[in-house]
Design a protein around this motif. Structure first.
Motif, PDB file in Angstrom:
ATOM      1  N   GLN A 171       0.813  -1.212   0.000  1.00 38.22           N
ATOM      2  CA  GLN A 171       0.000   0.000   0.000  1.00 38.22           C
ATOM      3  C   GLN A 171       0.851   1.268   0.000  1.00 38.22           C
ATOM      4  O   GLN A 171       0.343   2.354   0.238  1.00 38.22           O
ATOM      5  N   GLY A 172       2.128   1.134  -0.235  1.00 40.16           N
ATOM      6  CA  GLY A 172       3.016   2.286  -0.149  1.00 40.16           C
ATOM      7  C   GLY A 172       3.198   2.686   1.302  1.00 40.16           C
ATOM      8  O   GLY A 172       2.862   1.947   2.226  1.00 40.16           O
ATOM      9  N   VAL A 199      -2.713  -6.617  10.314  1.00 41.36           N
ATOM     10  CA  VAL A 199      -1.324  -6.347   9.934  1.00 41.36           C
ATOM     11  C   VAL A 199      -0.549  -7.651   9.840  1.00 41.36           C
ATOM     12  O   VAL A 199       0.205  -7.870   8.880  1.00 41.36           O
ATOM     13  N   VAL A 200      -0.727  -8.522  10.804  1.00 37.76           N
ATOM     14  CA  VAL A 200      -0.053  -9.822  10.797  1.00 37.76           C
ATOM     15  C   VAL A 200      -0.405 -10.588   9.526  1.00 37.76           C
ATOM     16  O   VAL A 200       0.474 -11.150   8.855  1.00 37.76           O
ATOM     17  N   GLU A 201      -1.687 -10.569   9.157  1.00 38.73           N
ATOM     18  CA  GLU A 201      -2.126 -11.260   7.932  1.00 38.73           C
ATOM     19  C   GLU A 201      -1.577 -10.580   6.686  1.00 38.73           C
ATOM     20  O   GLU A 201      -1.120 -11.252   5.759  1.00 38.73           O
ATOM     21  N   ALA A 202      -1.621  -9.242   6.635  1.00 35.95           N
ATOM     22  CA  ALA A 202      -1.152  -8.515   5.455  1.00 35.95           C
ATOM     23  C   ALA A 202       0.329  -8.786   5.193  1.00 35.95           C
ATOM     24  O   ALA A 202       0.748  -8.919   4.044  1.00 35.95           O
ATOM     25  N   LEU A 203       1.106  -8.879   6.259  1.00 34.33           N
ATOM     26  CA  LEU A 203       2.537  -9.137   6.113  1.00 34.33           C
ATOM     27  C   LEU A 203       2.873 -10.628   6.092  1.00 34.33           C
ATOM     28  O   LEU A 203       4.024 -11.002   5.873  1.00 34.33           O
ATOM     29  N   GLN A 204       1.865 -11.462   6.333  1.00 39.41           N
ATOM     30  CA  GLN A 204       2.036 -12.914   6.373  1.00 39.41           C
ATOM     31  C   GLN A 204       3.094 -13.324   7.402  1.00 39.41           C
ATOM     32  O   GLN A 204       3.935 -14.191   7.154  1.00 39.41           O
ATOM     33  N   LEU A 205       3.023 -12.677   8.575  1.00 35.40           N
ATOM     34  CA  LEU A 205       3.945 -13.009   9.660  1.00 35.40           C
ATOM     35  C   LEU A 205       3.469 -14.274  10.352  1.00 35.40           C
ATOM     36  O   LEU A 205       2.327 -14.350  10.791  1.00 35.40           O
ATOM     37  N   LYS A 265       9.947 -10.400   2.657  1.00 31.19           N
ATOM     38  CA  LYS A 265      10.284  -9.052   2.191  1.00 31.19           C
ATOM     39  C   LYS A 265       9.063  -8.138   2.023  1.00 31.19           C
ATOM     40  O   LYS A 265       9.124  -7.162   1.285  1.00 31.19           O
ATOM     41  N   GLN A 266       7.957  -8.465   2.704  1.00 26.26           N
ATOM     42  CA  GLN A 266       6.795  -7.579   2.724  1.00 26.26           C
ATOM     43  C   GLN A 266       6.977  -6.565   3.845  1.00 26.26           C
ATOM     44  O   GLN A 266       7.577  -6.877   4.885  1.00 26.26           O
ATOM     45  N   ALA A 267       6.459  -5.351   3.665  1.00 23.95           N
ATOM     46  CA  ALA A 267       6.644  -4.300   4.660  1.00 23.95           C
ATOM     47  C   ALA A 267       5.410  -3.417   4.728  1.00 23.95           C
ATOM     48  O   ALA A 267       4.625  -3.341   3.786  1.00 23.95           O
ATOM     49  N   LYS A 268       5.283  -2.746   5.881  1.00 21.32           N
ATOM     50  CA  LYS A 268       4.121  -1.880   6.083  1.00 21.32           C
ATOM     51  C   LYS A 268       4.450  -0.883   7.181  1.00 21.32           C
ATOM     52  O   LYS A 268       5.079  -1.230   8.179  1.00 21.32           O
ATOM     53  N   GLN A 269       4.022   0.370   6.986  1.00 15.36           N
ATOM     54  CA  GLN A 269       4.069   1.318   8.088  1.00 15.36           C
ATOM     55  C   GLN A 269       2.746   1.190   8.815  1.00 15.36           C
ATOM     56  O   GLN A 269       1.674   1.261   8.206  1.00 15.36           O
ATOM     57  N   VAL A 270       2.812   0.986  10.120  1.00 18.14           N
ATOM     58  CA  VAL A 270       1.632   0.727  10.938  1.00 18.14           C
ATOM     59  C   VAL A 270       1.378   1.930  11.837  1.00 18.14           C
ATOM     60  O   VAL A 270       2.298   2.430  12.479  1.00 18.14           O
ATOM     61  N   ILE A 329       7.207  -2.032   9.846  1.00 12.64           N
ATOM     62  CA  ILE A 329       7.335  -3.458  10.159  1.00 12.64           C
ATOM     63  C   ILE A 329       7.764  -4.175   8.879  1.00 12.64           C
ATOM     64  O   ILE A 329       7.113  -4.046   7.839  1.00 12.64           O
ATOM     65  N   LEU A 330       8.854  -4.924   8.973  1.00 13.64           N
ATOM     66  CA  LEU A 330       9.373  -5.678   7.830  1.00 13.64           C
ATOM     67  C   LEU A 330       9.293  -7.165   8.122  1.00 13.64           C
ATOM     68  O   LEU A 330       9.719  -7.609   9.184  1.00 13.64           O
ATOM     69  N   ASN A 331       8.741  -7.922   7.192  1.00 16.79           N
ATOM     70  CA  ASN A 331       8.758  -9.379   7.307  1.00 16.79           C
ATOM     71  C   ASN A 331      10.067  -9.845   6.671  1.00 16.79           C
ATOM     72  O   ASN A 331      10.230  -9.768   5.447  1.00 16.79           O
TER      73      ASN A 331
END
Length: 146
Positions: free
Chosen positions: A23-24, A78-84, A120-125, A114-116
Motif C-alpha cells: 500500500q506504499g 497487519v499480521v495477515e497482510a505481512l504474512q507473519l 520481504k513484505q513491509a508496512k508502516q503501521v 514493520i518488515l517481514n
C-alpha cells in the motif's frame, strides 16, 4: 540493479534487498519498493530508500536501541497482510526527523515500519497506543513528546 539515492549517490542493490510496501507508505501511496542502506561506519542509522525516486529516503533506526521498553502489539490485519507466522520474522524500524543539532532528532514511535524478513513484505503501521507519539527524542530521556 543500480539505483540513485538521496544520501549515497548511485548504489548497486540486489533484488533480495528490496522490501515491498503493497500500500506504499502513508503520504507516498505510489512508492512500493524500498531498500535499507546503512550509513558508513554506523550500525544504528539506516536509510529506507525508494528504489524508484532518488530524493525519497527516510532516515530510520531500530527503536529498541533507544527505547528498550518499546512494546507494540500488531493487530491481526497487519499480521495477515505481512504474512507473519512468528514474531522473530518481524523487524521494526522507526522513521526519524533529523534536526540540527542532531541531538534534537526525534523518532516516530506511533507509526513504526514493520518488515517481514522472510518474504520481504513491509508496512508502516499506525498504532492506537497513547504511550507513543510522532516525536520522541532519541537522546534525552523523558524529553517532551508531541
Amino acid at each position: 540493479m543500480i539505483i540513485e539515492t538521496k544520501y549515497h549517490g548511485q548504489v548497486e542493490i540486489n533484488q533480495e534487498d528490496v522490501w515491498t510496501f503493497n500500500q506504499g507508505i502513508p503520504g507516498f501511496a505510489d512508492e512500493k519498493q524500498f531498500t535499507l542502506l546503512a550509513f558508513p561506519d554506523n550500525d544504528v542509522f539506516f536509510v529506507l530508500q525508494s528504489t524508484s525516486t532518488p530524493e525519497l529516503g527516510f532516515v530510520v533506526t531500530n527503536p529498541f536501541a533507544f527505547f528498550p521498553e518499546y512494546d507494540i502489539q500488531l493487530d491481526e490485519a497487519v499480521v495477515e497482510a505481512l504474512q507473519l507466522e512468528k514474531a522473530e520474522e518481524a523487524a521494526v524500524y522507526t522513521i526519524l526527523t533529523v534536526k540540527e543539532p542532531f541531538e534534537q532528532t526525534t523518532a516516530n514511535l506511533q507509526a513504526p515500519i514493520i518488515l517481514n524478513t522472510t518474504n520481504k513484505q513491509a508496512k508502516q503501521v499506525i498504532l492506537n497506543d497513547n504511550r507513543y507519539h510522532i516525536r520522541h527524542s532519541i537522546f534525552l530521556v523523558g524529553a517532551e513528546k508531541e
